[in-house]
Structure formats: structure tokens, C-alpha cells
Motif scaffolding. Structure first.
Motif, mmCIF file in Angstrom:
data_model
loop_
_atom_site.group_PDB
_atom_site.id
_atom_site.type_symbol
_atom_site.label_atom_id
_atom_site.label_comp_id
_atom_site.label_asym_id
_atom_site.label_seq_id
_atom_site.Cartn_x
_atom_site.Cartn_y
_atom_site.Cartn_z
ATOM 1 N N GLU A 277 9.027 2.486 1.285
ATOM 2 C CA GLU A 277 9.636 1.449 1.125
ATOM 3 C C GLU A 277 8.512 0.397 1.696
ATOM 4 O O GLU A 277 8.188 -0.357 0.464
ATOM 5 C CB GLU A 277 11.153 0.871 0.885
ATOM 6 C CG GLU A 277 12.831 1.580 0.460
ATOM 7 C CD GLU A 277 13.629 1.049 1.304
ATOM 8 O OE1 GLU A 277 13.532 -0.090 2.385
ATOM 9 O OE2 GLU A 277 14.943 1.680 0.805
ATOM 10 N N GLN A 278 8.382 0.573 2.882
ATOM 11 C CA GLN A 278 7.641 -0.103 3.077
ATOM 12 C C GLN A 278 6.061 -0.177 2.014
ATOM 13 O O GLN A 278 5.151 -0.972 1.899
ATOM 14 C CB GLN A 278 6.442 -0.149 4.712
ATOM 15 C CG GLN A 278 7.725 -0.019 5.564
ATOM 16 C CD GLN A 278 7.890 -0.031 6.934
ATOM 17 O OE1 GLN A 278 7.058 0.992 7.489
ATOM 18 N NE2 GLN A 278 8.001 -0.986 7.695
ATOM 19 N N SER A 279 5.065 1.218 2.015
ATOM 20 C CA SER A 279 4.190 2.050 0.841
ATOM 21 C C SER A 279 4.613 0.840 -0.052
ATOM 22 O O SER A 279 3.856 0.506 -0.459
ATOM 23 C CB SER A 279 4.244 3.219 1.089
ATOM 24 O OG SER A 279 4.131 3.856 1.900
ATOM 25 N N ALA A 280 5.669 0.867 -0.654
ATOM 26 C CA ALA A 280 5.573 -0.394 -2.073
ATOM 27 C C ALA A 280 5.651 -1.310 -1.814
ATOM 28 O O ALA A 280 4.865 -1.740 -3.207
ATOM 29 C CB ALA A 280 7.428 0.260 -2.572
ATOM 30 N N GLN A 281 6.006 -1.574 -0.729
ATOM 31 C CA GLN A 281 5.691 -3.388 -0.665
ATOM 32 C C GLN A 281 4.409 -3.591 -0.135
ATOM 33 O O GLN A 281 3.694 -4.632 -0.874
ATOM 34 C CB GLN A 281 6.759 -4.045 0.749
ATOM 35 C CG GLN A 281 8.062 -4.080 0.397
ATOM 36 C CD GLN A 281 8.584 -4.219 1.377
ATOM 37 O OE1 GLN A 281 8.044 -4.214 2.654
ATOM 38 N NE2 GLN A 281 9.723 -4.824 1.279
ATOM 39 N N VAL A 282 3.854 -2.616 0.493
ATOM 40 C CA VAL A 282 1.979 -2.877 0.476
ATOM 41 C C VAL A 282 1.470 -2.463 -0.635
ATOM 42 O O VAL A 282 0.697 -3.346 -1.031
ATOM 43 C CB VAL A 282 1.629 -1.747 0.830
ATOM 44 C CG1 VAL A 282 0.525 -2.152 1.496
ATOM 45 C CG2 VAL A 282 2.429 -2.107 3.172
ATOM 46 N N ARG A 283 1.507 -1.654 -1.683
ATOM 47 C CA ARG A 283 1.181 -1.574 -2.850
ATOM 48 C C ARG A 283 1.652 -3.081 -3.993
ATOM 49 O O ARG A 283 0.331 -3.228 -4.289
ATOM 50 C CB ARG A 283 1.747 -0.405 -3.896
ATOM 51 C CG ARG A 283 0.610 0.578 -3.471
ATOM 52 C CD ARG A 283 1.625 2.392 -4.321
ATOM 53 N NE ARG A 283 2.359 1.964 -4.565
ATOM 54 C CZ ARG A 283 3.501 3.504 -3.800
ATOM 55 N NH1 ARG A 283 2.667 3.659 -2.808
ATOM 56 N NH2 ARG A 283 5.160 3.667 -3.540
ATOM 57 N N GLN A 284 2.764 -3.348 -3.607
ATOM 58 C CA GLN A 284 2.764 -4.766 -4.876
ATOM 59 C C GLN A 284 2.248 -6.098 -3.931
ATOM 60 O O GLN A 284 1.537 -6.631 -4.637
ATOM 61 C CB GLN A 284 4.119 -5.117 -4.412
ATOM 62 C CG GLN A 284 5.159 -6.131 -5.442
ATOM 63 C CD GLN A 284 5.327 -6.122 -6.872
ATOM 64 O OE1 GLN A 284 4.943 -4.552 -7.284
ATOM 65 N NE2 GLN A 284 4.161 -7.226 -7.378
ATOM 66 N N LEU A 285 2.394 -5.969 -3.032
ATOM 67 C CA LEU A 285 1.229 -7.173 -2.185
ATOM 68 C C LEU A 285 -0.365 -7.057 -2.583
ATOM 69 O O LEU A 285 -0.844 -8.345 -2.396
ATOM 70 C CB LEU A 285 1.587 -6.972 -1.016
ATOM 71 C CG LEU A 285 3.192 -7.788 -0.143
ATOM 72 C CD1 LEU A 285 3.600 -7.285 1.403
ATOM 73 C CD2 LEU A 285 3.526 -9.241 -0.781
ATOM 74 N N GLU B 146 0.219 -8.165 -6.218
ATOM 75 C CA GLU B 146 -0.547 -9.572 -6.254
ATOM 76 C C GLU B 146 -1.478 -10.832 -5.864
ATOM 77 O O GLU B 146 -2.040 -11.752 -6.238
ATOM 78 C CB GLU B 146 1.132 -10.706 -5.350
ATOM 79 C CG GLU B 146 1.793 -9.922 -5.688
ATOM 80 C CD GLU B 146 3.455 -10.564 -5.165
ATOM 81 O OE1 GLU B 146 3.032 -11.461 -4.150
ATOM 82 O OE2 GLU B 146 4.270 -9.719 -5.121
#
Length: 128
Positions: A112-120, A123
Motif C-alpha cells: 500500500e505504501q508503494s502504491a501511495q509513493v507511485r501516486q504521489l 501527482e
């Protein structure tokens, strides 16, 4: 963490005074605690004094935990520095006896953290 443990020279050799002398005393006190921590981890059943110095608190995750830890020992070949060289080699020997069991963190939270990092990152790229 990267920590440079240089500066533990003997006061008689450096001629340090004032602030430099106080800094050298603080460095040597931290190195003394670090030596006890390394010895504790290398002995079975020892209780490491991790909270006795700022240095050992910073390095706490590097001792026996889920981390890869490296120690680079720089020594002098000069007879003038034999005491410092031997002390450094003793530290390195103690550090070599500390065993870590580093494992990749591959749980659901990590994904989940990896997905958040990719999303950030996406952006941020859009803003630039």
C-alpha cells in the motif's frame, strides 16, 4: 544511517582546548557506550545500553534488527597512532559479531505504501 566516528583522538595528541575539548569528551563518551552496546550484542543474553547516548539511540535499528549494517574501519599504519588503530580494530571485531536478520518488508502495508509513493510521484510530475 551513516555515522562518521572520527574525532576520538586523544587530547594529549591533539592539544584540543575549550569547545573542541568538550566535543572530544562527548564523542569519546558516545563511543564508550557504543563499545558496550557492541559487546552486549556479541554476547549471548546481554542487555544493550541503547538509551545511554544519542548515538546509540540513532543506531538502534542497525543492531541485530531488520537492517543491513556495514562498518568501515579506517586505521593508520603509523606507530604514532597505534592506540587509536587498536581501538578501531577492537570496535570492528565487536561489530563483526553482531548478527542481523535482514528481510525484505513485503507485507500488505508495504504494498500500500508503494502504491501511495507511485501516486504521489505521478501527482508531483503533473505539477512540474
Amino acid at each position: 544511517n551513516i555515522v562518521d566516528l572520527a574525532g576520538s583522538e586523544r587530547q594529549g595528541k591533539t592539544g584540543a582546548q575549550g569547545e573542541q575539548l568538550q566535543e572530544a569528551k562527548n564523542i569519546n563518551a558516545s563511543l564508550s557506550v557504543l563499545g558496550r552496546v557492541l559487546k552486549s550484542f556479541s554476547e549471548a543474553g546481554g542487555r544493550p545500553p541503547l538509551r545511554e547516548s544519542v548515538l546509540t539511540r540513532i543506531l538502534a535499528d542497525s543492531f541485530g534488527g531488520n537492517a543491513r549494517t556495514w562498518m568501515l574501519a579506517c586505521v593508520s599504519g603509523s606507530a604514532f597512532n597505534i592506540q587509536e588503530t587498536m581501538s578501531t580494530l577492537n570496535y570492528a571485531s565487536s561489530a563483526k559479531n553482531v548478527t542481523n536478520n535482514a528481510k525484505a518488508n513485503a507485507g500488505k502495508a508495504n504494498m500500500e505504501q508503494s502504491a501511495q509513493v507511485r501516486q504521489l510521484r505521478l501527482e508531483l510530475a503533473d505539477r512540474l
